[in-house]
Every structure is written in structure tokens, then in C-alpha cells.
Scaffold this motif. Sequence first.
Motif, mmCIF file in Angstrom:
data_model
loop_
_atom_site.group_PDB
_atom_site.id
_atom_site.type_symbol
_atom_site.label_atom_id
_atom_site.label_comp_id
_atom_site.label_asym_id
_atom_site.label_seq_id
_atom_site.Cartn_x
_atom_site.Cartn_y
_atom_site.Cartn_z
ATOM 1 N N LEU A 36 0.832 -1.206 0.000
ATOM 2 C CA LEU A 36 0.000 0.000 0.000
ATOM 3 C C LEU A 36 0.863 1.250 0.000
ATOM 4 C CD1 LEU A 36 -2.854 1.350 0.403
ATOM 5 C CD2 LEU A 36 -2.384 1.221 2.843
ATOM 6 N N VAL A 37 1.881 1.259 0.847
ATOM 7 C CA VAL A 37 2.743 2.438 0.941
ATOM 8 C C VAL A 37 3.551 2.628 -0.330
ATOM 9 C CG1 VAL A 37 4.730 3.415 2.144
ATOM 10 C CG2 VAL A 37 2.870 2.441 3.450
ATOM 11 N N SER A 38 4.244 1.572 -0.772
ATOM 12 C CA SER A 38 5.155 1.743 -1.911
ATOM 13 C C SER A 38 4.444 1.859 -3.247
ATOM 14 C CB SER A 38 6.161 0.590 -1.954
ATOM 15 O OG SER A 38 5.496 -0.638 -2.177
ATOM 16 N N ASP A 39 3.281 1.211 -3.412
ATOM 17 C CA ASP A 39 2.613 1.184 -4.716
ATOM 18 C C ASP A 39 1.452 2.159 -4.857
ATOM 19 O OD1 ASP A 39 4.348 -0.866 -5.399
ATOM 20 O OD2 ASP A 39 2.984 -2.433 -4.710
ATOM 21 N N ILE A 40 0.850 2.569 -3.749
ATOM 22 C CA ILE A 40 -0.345 3.415 -3.845
ATOM 23 C C ILE A 40 -0.129 4.792 -3.219
ATOM 24 C CG2 ILE A 40 -2.767 3.610 -3.144
ATOM 25 C CD1 ILE A 40 -2.950 0.574 -3.471
ATOM 26 N N ILE A 41 0.448 4.852 -2.034
ATOM 27 C CA ILE A 41 0.568 6.130 -1.332
ATOM 28 C C ILE A 41 1.772 6.941 -1.810
ATOM 29 C CG2 ILE A 41 0.978 7.181 0.921
ATOM 30 C CD1 ILE A 41 -0.734 4.965 2.118
ATOM 31 N N MET A 42 2.939 6.311 -1.942
ATOM 32 C CA MET A 42 4.150 7.060 -2.266
ATOM 33 C C MET A 42 4.174 7.629 -3.690
ATOM 34 S SD MET A 42 5.492 7.335 0.564
ATOM 35 C CE MET A 42 6.984 8.193 0.186
ATOM 36 N N PRO A 43 3.658 6.942 -4.726
ATOM 37 C CA PRO A 43 3.681 7.567 -6.063
ATOM 38 C C PRO A 43 2.956 8.910 -6.133
ATOM 39 C CG PRO A 43 3.367 5.221 -6.297
ATOM 40 C CD PRO A 43 3.278 5.527 -4.826
ATOM 41 N N PRO A 44 1.732 9.064 -5.585
ATOM 42 C CA PRO A 44 1.122 10.397 -5.612
ATOM 43 C C PRO A 44 1.897 11.433 -4.791
ATOM 44 C CG PRO A 44 -0.554 8.753 -5.137
ATOM 45 C CD PRO A 44 0.774 8.065 -5.099
ATOM 46 N N ILE A 45 2.473 10.995 -3.671
ATOM 47 C CA ILE A 45 3.267 11.928 -2.878
ATOM 48 C C ILE A 45 4.489 12.364 -3.674
ATOM 49 C CG2 ILE A 45 4.726 12.142 -0.810
ATOM 50 C CD1 ILE A 45 2.672 10.461 0.676
ATOM 51 N N GLY A 46 5.117 11.429 -4.375
ATOM 52 C CA GLY A 46 6.242 11.776 -5.241
ATOM 53 C C GLY A 46 5.830 12.713 -6.362
ATOM 54 N N TRP A 47 4.647 12.489 -6.913
ATOM 55 C CA TRP A 47 4.131 13.355 -7.987
ATOM 56 C C TRP A 47 3.866 14.760 -7.451
ATOM 57 C CZ3 TRP A 47 -1.007 15.252 -8.764
ATOM 58 C CH2 TRP A 47 -1.192 15.888 -9.996
ATOM 59 N N ILE A 48 3.274 14.842 -6.260
ATOM 60 C CA ILE A 48 2.977 16.139 -5.645
ATOM 61 C C ILE A 48 4.273 16.897 -5.362
ATOM 62 C CG2 ILE A 48 2.106 17.226 -3.529
ATOM 63 C CD1 ILE A 48 -0.075 15.046 -3.505
ATOM 64 N N THR A 49 5.300 16.167 -4.950
ATOM 65 C CA THR A 49 6.569 16.818 -4.623
ATOM 66 C C THR A 49 7.477 16.976 -5.837
ATOM 67 O OG1 THR A 49 7.552 14.701 -4.008
ATOM 68 C CG2 THR A 49 6.544 16.015 -2.236
ATOM 69 N N GLY A 50 6.937 16.826 -7.031
ATOM 70 C CA GLY A 50 7.717 17.072 -8.245
ATOM 71 C C GLY A 50 8.419 15.850 -8.791
ATOM 72 N N GLY A 51 7.829 14.684 -8.629
ATOM 73 C CA GLY A 51 8.403 13.466 -9.195
ATOM 74 C C GLY A 51 9.489 12.832 -8.357
ATOM 75 N N ILE A 52 9.548 13.164 -7.094
ATOM 76 C CA ILE A 52 10.580 12.602 -6.224
ATOM 77 C C ILE A 52 10.189 11.176 -5.852
ATOM 78 C CG2 ILE A 52 11.707 12.788 -3.985
ATOM 79 C CD1 ILE A 52 11.252 15.799 -4.119
ATOM 80 N N ASP A 53 11.119 10.253 -6.052
ATOM 81 C CA ASP A 53 10.924 8.861 -5.634
ATOM 82 C C ASP A 53 11.632 8.691 -4.296
ATOM 83 O OD1 ASP A 53 10.533 6.165 -5.386
ATOM 84 O OD2 ASP A 53 11.955 5.600 -6.958
ATOM 85 N N PHE A 54 10.847 8.591 -3.233
ATOM 86 C CA PHE A 54 11.429 8.536 -1.894
ATOM 87 C C PHE A 54 12.323 7.310 -1.709
ATOM 88 C CE2 PHE A 54 8.071 11.542 -1.014
ATOM 89 C CZ PHE A 54 8.674 12.403 -0.127
ATOM 90 N N SER A 55 11.936 6.176 -2.298
ATOM 91 C CA SER A 55 12.729 4.965 -2.092
ATOM 92 C C SER A 55 14.112 5.085 -2.721
ATOM 93 C CB SER A 55 11.993 3.747 -2.645
ATOM 94 O OG SER A 55 11.811 3.876 -4.041
ATOM 95 N N ALA A 56 14.289 5.963 -3.702
ATOM 96 C CA ALA A 56 15.591 6.136 -4.352
ATOM 97 C C ALA A 56 16.429 7.223 -3.690
ATOM 98 C CB ALA A 56 15.380 6.475 -5.824
ATOM 99 N N MET A 57 15.884 7.918 -2.708
ATOM 100 C CA MET A 57 16.636 9.003 -2.061
ATOM 101 C C MET A 57 17.711 8.416 -1.152
ATOM 102 S SD MET A 57 13.569 11.567 -1.088
ATOM 103 C CE MET A 57 14.301 13.151 -1.285
ATOM 104 N N LYS A 58 18.930 8.914 -1.320
ATOM 105 C CA LYS A 58 20.033 8.421 -0.502
ATOM 106 C C LYS A 58 21.127 9.466 -0.440
ATOM 107 C CE LYS A 58 21.829 5.917 -4.478
ATOM 108 N NZ LYS A 58 22.158 4.617 -4.998
ATOM 109 N N TRP A 59 21.970 9.304 0.534
ATOM 110 C CA TRP A 59 23.141 10.152 0.683
ATOM 111 C C TRP A 59 24.346 9.254 0.455
ATOM 112 C CZ3 TRP A 59 26.129 11.044 5.618
ATOM 113 C CH2 TRP A 59 27.128 11.998 5.430
#
Length: 135
Positions: A36-59
Motif C-alpha cells: 500500500l505504501v510503496s505502490d499506492i501512497i508514495m507515487p502520488p506523494i512523489g508526484w505532488i513533490t515534483g516526481g521525487i521517488d522517496f525509495s531512491a533518495m540516498k546520501w
Amino acid sequence: MGMLQEFKAFAMRGNVVDMAVGIVIGGAFGKIVSSLVSDIIMPPIGWITGGIDFSAMKWVIRPADNSNPAHKIAEISINYGSFVNTIIAFVIVAFAIFILIKIINKMRISTTAAAATPPEVTLLTEIRDLLKNKP
């Protein structure tokens, strides 16, 4: 009593079996929430934040070095995007369990209250209420 018989008596007690069922269902529920989180909730959040994929964010602490095939150096990074996904999944699971426990407690209270009051007490309560309202 032999050790095998003691273990059988322990394993077949209601609490152990209930706990095992809860663990299996909890594991399946965790997979559902992760999806639910990775396939349904996070894609719209990434779209709202300008296409950011949270799972790919790293330092990246040290980038990978594949220039020498004999001595490949793997990337070392802190994957904070996966951590954000995990926190969101935890919050959703905690909220779902909170709602479930709230519903179960409400059902338990209503059945206990209905079963606990004897008919004589209910009748006396009604008579008392009628006498209070009488002018």
C-alpha cells in the motif's frame, strides 16, 4: 510426564496457538501495508513533490568504483528514502491496529453491558426513571 508430552501440552494451549495465528496474520498484514505504501501512497506523494521517488533518495558516502574489474568497490550510502517509506508504513499499521482494537473494545463493551444487566435491574431502572419524570 515426559518432555515431549510437556511440549505438546505447552504448544496446544490456547494462548500459544492464538499467538501463532496472530503472527502469521500480522506478517501478511505487513506485506499488504508495505505494498500500500510503496505502490499506492508514495507515487502520488512523489508526484505532488515534483516526481521525487522517496525509495531512491540516498546520501552517498562513497560512490561505486567499477573502473578496475578485479577490484570493484560497491557504493556506500545512507538510504534515508527507504527509511521514510518504512516510517509511513509503520504509521499506517499503527493506525489500522488502533482502529481495529477500538472496534473490538466497543464490541466487547456492548456485549458485556447487555449480558451483565439482569432483567430485574433493567425493570427497576425503568420504574425509577418513570417516577423521576412524574410531576
